[in-house]
Scaffold this motif. Structure first.
Motif, mmCIF file in Angstrom:
data_model
loop_
_atom_site.group_PDB
_atom_site.id
_atom_site.type_symbol
_atom_site.label_atom_id
_atom_site.label_comp_id
_atom_site.label_asym_id
_atom_site.label_seq_id
_atom_site.Cartn_x
_atom_site.Cartn_y
_atom_site.Cartn_z
ATOM 1 N N HIS A 1 0.715 -1.395 -0.030
ATOM 2 C CA HIS A 1 0.048 0.136 0.197
ATOM 3 C C HIS A 1 0.918 1.060 -0.144
ATOM 4 O O HIS A 1 0.298 2.415 -0.183
ATOM 5 C CB HIS A 1 -0.830 -0.154 1.204
ATOM 6 C CG HIS A 1 -0.424 -0.013 2.490
ATOM 7 N ND1 HIS A 1 0.554 -1.135 2.980
ATOM 8 C CD2 HIS A 1 -0.130 0.866 3.505
ATOM 9 C CE1 HIS A 1 0.870 -0.776 4.290
ATOM 10 N NE2 HIS A 1 0.585 0.415 4.646
ATOM 11 N N SER B 1 4.024 3.726 -1.699
ATOM 12 C CA SER B 1 5.031 3.886 -2.782
ATOM 13 C C SER B 1 6.496 3.578 -2.280
ATOM 14 O O SER B 1 6.636 3.513 -1.198
ATOM 15 C CB SER B 1 5.006 5.544 -3.242
ATOM 16 O OG SER B 1 5.486 6.322 -2.123
ATOM 17 N N GLU C 1 8.929 5.651 -2.653
ATOM 18 C CA GLU C 1 9.558 6.685 -1.544
ATOM 19 C C GLU C 1 9.103 6.471 -0.266
ATOM 20 O O GLU C 1 9.779 6.666 0.657
ATOM 21 C CB GLU C 1 8.839 8.033 -2.191
ATOM 22 C CG GLU C 1 9.724 8.999 -1.383
ATOM 23 C CD GLU C 1 9.313 10.480 -1.944
ATOM 24 O OE1 GLU C 1 10.008 11.487 -1.728
ATOM 25 O OE2 GLU C 1 8.215 10.651 -2.663
ATOM 26 N N GLU C 2 7.726 6.038 0.067
ATOM 27 C CA GLU C 2 7.311 5.779 1.329
ATOM 28 C C GLU C 2 7.959 4.891 2.126
ATOM 29 O O GLU C 2 8.359 5.023 3.182
ATOM 30 C CB GLU C 2 5.745 5.828 1.254
ATOM 31 C CG GLU C 2 5.175 7.269 1.013
ATOM 32 C CD GLU C 2 3.483 6.585 0.632
ATOM 33 O OE1 GLU C 2 2.821 7.524 0.849
ATOM 34 O OE2 GLU C 2 3.226 5.547 0.199
ATOM 35 N N GLN D 1 12.025 11.889 -3.985
ATOM 36 C CA GLN D 1 11.754 11.435 -5.555
ATOM 37 C C GLN D 1 12.674 11.394 -6.796
ATOM 38 O O GLN D 1 13.344 12.464 -6.921
ATOM 39 C CB GLN D 1 10.546 12.393 -6.049
ATOM 40 C CG GLN D 1 9.252 12.056 -5.720
ATOM 41 C CD GLN D 1 8.729 10.850 -6.331
ATOM 42 O OE1 GLN D 1 8.697 10.615 -7.487
ATOM 43 N NE2 GLN D 1 8.043 9.994 -5.641
ATOM 44 N N ARG E 1 10.835 6.174 -7.315
ATOM 45 C CA ARG E 1 9.839 6.837 -8.275
ATOM 46 C C ARG E 1 8.714 5.957 -8.485
ATOM 47 O O ARG E 1 7.748 6.299 -9.176
ATOM 48 C CB ARG E 1 10.667 6.988 -9.606
ATOM 49 C CG ARG E 1 11.619 8.112 -9.504
ATOM 50 C CD ARG E 1 11.065 9.514 -9.759
ATOM 51 N NE ARG E 1 10.055 9.697 -10.741
ATOM 52 C CZ ARG E 1 10.649 9.877 -12.015
ATOM 53 N NH1 ARG E 1 11.945 9.835 -12.527
ATOM 54 N NH2 ARG E 1 9.846 9.782 -13.250
ATOM 55 N N LEU E 2 8.518 4.819 -7.838
ATOM 56 C CA LEU E 2 7.802 3.719 -8.053
ATOM 57 C C LEU E 2 6.235 3.782 -7.289
ATOM 58 O O LEU E 2 6.272 4.131 -6.202
ATOM 59 C CB LEU E 2 7.918 2.336 -8.047
ATOM 60 C CG LEU E 2 9.382 2.014 -8.941
ATOM 61 C CD1 LEU E 2 9.803 0.684 -8.600
ATOM 62 C CD2 LEU E 2 9.041 2.057 -10.168
ATOM 63 N N PRO E 3 5.027 3.660 -7.922
ATOM 64 C CA PRO E 3 3.972 3.806 -7.078
ATOM 65 C C PRO E 3 3.818 2.517 -6.191
ATOM 66 O O PRO E 3 4.450 1.592 -6.439
ATOM 67 C CB PRO E 3 2.819 3.885 -8.173
ATOM 68 C CG PRO E 3 3.454 3.104 -9.342
ATOM 69 C CD PRO E 3 4.979 3.337 -9.388
ATOM 70 N N ALA E 4 2.692 2.562 -5.367
ATOM 71 C CA ALA E 4 2.529 1.367 -4.601
ATOM 72 C C ALA E 4 2.248 0.318 -5.386
ATOM 73 O O ALA E 4 1.741 0.179 -6.330
ATOM 74 C CB ALA E 4 1.199 1.682 -3.647
#
Length: 188
Positions: free
Chosen positions: A43, A45, A47-48, A76, A116-119
């Motif tokens: 859930h 990203s 970066e998170e 990012q 840079r990748l989404p969840a």
């Protein structure tokens, strides 16, 4: 080993072949906390995940304690690792093994892409090009490695990184990578 140290049974054990006035014996111990499967962070990203890792809320991968490298910054498209070389990393030439630099570079490169990748989306290194410019010695001091994304597409990404001495500012190595972008795994 000299021919005097070889018996019919093979080489003498190191303890009997080495005098008591030989080099000091050293021990290196590291500990780590195994993290849960990456699917527990699906859930978040990339970066998170990296920011949670820096904050200590997600355990760092075990390679970090093994190699003595740590993620210290992420945002990012960029990731920064720092490492402290030592004599436990020496090759037969008494310089730090090139694999240490390659690991430091690959870590910064991959995490830059991850940032840079989404969840739910992952990556894997498919190509790593490393250029070592000068030797690193056990006493060279801390090294900083910054990776930056150059291109992020739907199926692949490229990034570049460099390793610089924290205290002397010298460039020790640089690298580029190509990473495959892995689509989210379906729930099992």
């Amino acid at each position: 080993m000299t021919t005097d140290e070889i018996t019919a049974e093979g080489p003498e054990p190191a303890s009997s072949a080495q005098s008591t006035s030989g080099p000091e014996q050293r021990t290196r111990t590291h500990t780590w906390t195994p993290g849960p499967p990456i699917t527990e962070y699906a859930h978040l990203s990339g970066e998170e995940i990296l920011l949670e890792w820096i904050a200590g809320r997600i355990p760092e991968p075990s390679i970090c304690s093994t190699m003595g490298i740590h993620l210290i910054e992420a945002n990012q498209g960029a990731a920064v690792f720092q490492g402290e070389p030592g004599d436990h990393l020496q090759n037969p030439m008494n310089t730090v093994h090139g694999g240490y630099l390659a690991t430091l570079l690959d870590s910064a490169l991959g995490c830059a892409v991850m940032s840079r990748l989404p969840a739910g989306v992952g990556y894997t290194t498919t190509q790593l090009n490393v250029h070592m410019l000068r030797p690193v010695f056990a006493d060279s001091g801390p090294l900083r490695c910054e990776g930056v994304v150059l291109h992020l597409g739907r199926t692949m990404a490229t990034a570049e990184a460099k390793v610089v001495g924290v205290e002397n500012g010298k460039l020790y190595a640089h690298a580029t990578t190509t990473c495959a972008i892995l689509s989210a795994r379906p729930a099992s």
